[in-house]
Design an enzyme around this catalytic site. Structure first.
Site, PDB file in Angstrom:
ATOM      1  N   LYS A   5       0.741  -1.330   0.095  1.00 38.30           N
ATOM      2  CA  LYS A   5      -0.017   0.032   0.071  1.00 38.30           C
ATOM      3  C   LYS A   5       0.833   1.293  -0.018  1.00 38.30           C
ATOM      4  O   LYS A   5       0.770   2.221  -0.755  1.00 38.30           O
ATOM      5  CB  LYS A   5      -0.815   0.117   1.419  1.00 38.30           C
ATOM      6  CG  LYS A   5      -1.659   1.442   1.511  1.00 38.30           C
ATOM      7  CD  LYS A   5      -2.043   1.555   2.946  1.00 38.30           C
ATOM      8  CE  LYS A   5      -0.826   2.062   3.726  1.00 38.30           C
ATOM      9  NZ  LYS A   5      -1.243   2.446   5.033  1.00 38.30           N
ATOM     10  N   GLU A  30       4.152  -0.709  12.475  1.00 40.67           N
ATOM     11  CA  GLU A  30       3.154  -1.389  11.761  1.00 40.67           C
ATOM     12  C   GLU A  30       2.974  -2.971  12.382  1.00 40.67           C
ATOM     13  O   GLU A  30       1.918  -3.365  12.056  1.00 40.67           O
ATOM     14  CB  GLU A  30       3.131  -1.319  10.295  1.00 40.67           C
ATOM     15  CG  GLU A  30       2.792   0.088   9.653  1.00 40.67           C
ATOM     16  CD  GLU A  30       1.496   0.269   9.653  1.00 40.67           C
ATOM     17  OE1 GLU A  30       0.468  -0.295   9.270  1.00 40.67           O
ATOM     18  OE2 GLU A  30       1.008   1.352  10.277  1.00 40.67           O
TER      19      GLU A  30
END
Length: 473
Positions: free
Chosen positions: A47, A338
């Protein structure tokens, strides 16, 4: 042999049709296994890389082609926002029939436009500097949760660089960038301790500013530095000169942005949950196409899982992780935050405590991830304490129940990892995973089912014998 998602293989256990805690059709019972997982996980693109390439292609001097882009909620929102600004973003048949390329025809950006950012930090932060180059006003808004995510440092920096922004003094959405077709640019100071995206946002459009841009970071420690390096490398791919020789300072000279013809790497942060299956089941997971050099912070998962007791091998065929023992660790995830939810899930199934440090900034991600992880792991019987900058996890036997996701894709991924070892975990609103991993339910179910069919013939003795950690006594 190929297994369907509803495999009746004895090593692949799906909870009952109405398990405890399943109260809504969007809730999903996570699959549980009784043997090791031996599987290959082929992952869609990153992404973070896809959205950086999309912004640069929209500002480029000619037609660009992005190969194997991720098509998830965040990237589709970015593509649509660029269309709303007048850019032609269209599908084109590529090497992979399941993943068409994107062709981007740049055009002068125009308003008025209303951009829906959803809950995408890259859209809400990367596009305001581009919108300042548009001719006309551009309004930004998104999901209710998005209105709590900080964007003020980018907006103030744009004002300092000569743009007009109306946010009602909130430093958050909704806001309007009143584009005039150009931005003066120059030197700006920004406190990016809340998100490295504040720096990346200014750099991505900076070459199109009249005087370029020089960004100085001030404030506490800058998080997720690899993501800024990812931005720098993407700019260099487009022929933009970036000077990052001075610590916490980045300089982009005014210049054209060249068209791109690039292939997007697999998303290494998304890979963490698949690799975690090897650790928590004593199995083996292979991810083909793992880059030998990358700016993705998710690459740090190799070191983390090795420290937790796995065998980790990277070669020309990709990355292979084999679960052996599963130990707790003391780890600083400041530059790879993350990974925190999946690492926390693995840690909850380990044989000793884990401390995760350096991730205080994730309190301002899709949700307060520190509080959310502590709450949801605690609701399953875990012993988790919050600290100012992370979590301390003392493993305890866990039980099933509803795992709330708070509209956060990483929370759903953590729950899926736990579900491998803990029966009757139900993931709330599993569709939130479309943010970065489309078709999550099919991907994960097939991965687990096929992986346990392969592994059942060679189950590692002892890993699932007796009352293993994470199983109900």
């Amino acid at each position: 042999m190929t297994a369907s998602a509803d495999s009746d293989h004895p090593a692949f256990l799906t909870p009952a049709s109405s398990p405890p805690g399943a109260t809504h059709p969007a809730d999903w019972p996570a699959p549980t296994v009784t043997t090791s997982v031996d599987a290959t996980a082929v992952l869609p693109g990153s992404k973070s890389i896809t959205n950086r390439f999309l912004v640069l292609a929209a500002l480029a001097n000619d037609t660009s082609r992005i190969r194997r882009p991720l098509r998830s909620r965040d990237t589709l929102l970015m593509a649509q926002a660029l269309r709303d600004l007048g850019v032609d973003v269209r599908d084109h048949e590529g090497d992979d029939a399941d993943c068409p390329d994107w062709i981007i025809e740049p055009a002068p950006l125009r308003g008025p436009a209303h951009l829906d950012v959803g809950l995408a930090g890259t859209v809400m932060r990367f596009l305001p500097p581009a919108a300042a180059l548009a001719d006309g006003p551009v309004t930004f808004d998104g999901d209710p949760q998005a209105r709590t995510r900080p964007v003020g440092p980018v907006l103030q920096a744009l004002r300092d660089l000569g743009a007009e922004v109306d946010d009602g003094g909130r430093g958050a959405m909704p806001f309007t960038v009143r584009g005039t077709g150009s931005v003066r640019g120059g030197t700006v100071t920004v406190d990016a301790s809340g998100s490295s995206q504040f720096v990346s946002a200014l750099l991505l459009s900076g070459a199109r500013f009249d005087h370029g841009v020089t960004v100085h970071h001030v404030g506490s420690t800058l998080p997720s530095v690899p993501h800024i390096q990812m931005t720098v490398e993407a700019l260099r791919d487009a022929g933009v000169m970036v000077d990052d020789s001075e610590p916490e300072t980045w300089r982009v000279d005014p210049c054209e942005i060249n068209a791109l013809d690039v292939t997007v790497e697999p998303d290494l942060s998304n890979a963490a949950m698949f690799l975690a299956a090897a650790l928590v089941t004593g199995g083996r997971v292979h991810v083909p196409g793992w880059p030998r050099f990358t700016t993705q912070a998710g690459d740090h998962v190799r070191l983390v899982f090795e420290q937790m007791g796995a065998d980790v091998e990277l070669d020309r065929d990709g990355l292979t992780v084999t679960g052996r023992a599963l130990h707790g660790i003391d780890v600083d995830l400041h530059d790879a935050s993350e990974l925190t939810p999946v690492v926390a899930a693995v840690a909850a199934l380990a044989d000793s405590p884990t401390r995760i440090r350096g991730v205080g900034h994730i309190r301002h991600h899709e949700t307060d991830r520190i509080a959310a992880l502590a709450t949801e792991l605690g609701r399953l019987g875990g012993d988790v304490a919050q600290t100012d900058d992370g979590l301390v996890i003392h493993p305890r036997p866990l039980h099933g129940g509803l795992f709330r996701t708070y509209a956060d894709h990483r929370m759903a991924m953590a729950a899926a990892v736990l579900g491998l070892r803990v029966p009757d975990i139900v993931i709330e609103d599993v569709a939130t995973t479309t943010k970065t991993l489309p078709d999550f339910v099919r991907r994960w179910s097939t991965f687990v089912a096929e992986g346990t069919q392969v592994a059942s013939a060679t189950e590692r003795a002892g890993f699932f014998s007796g009352a293993s950690r994470g199983r109900r006594p």
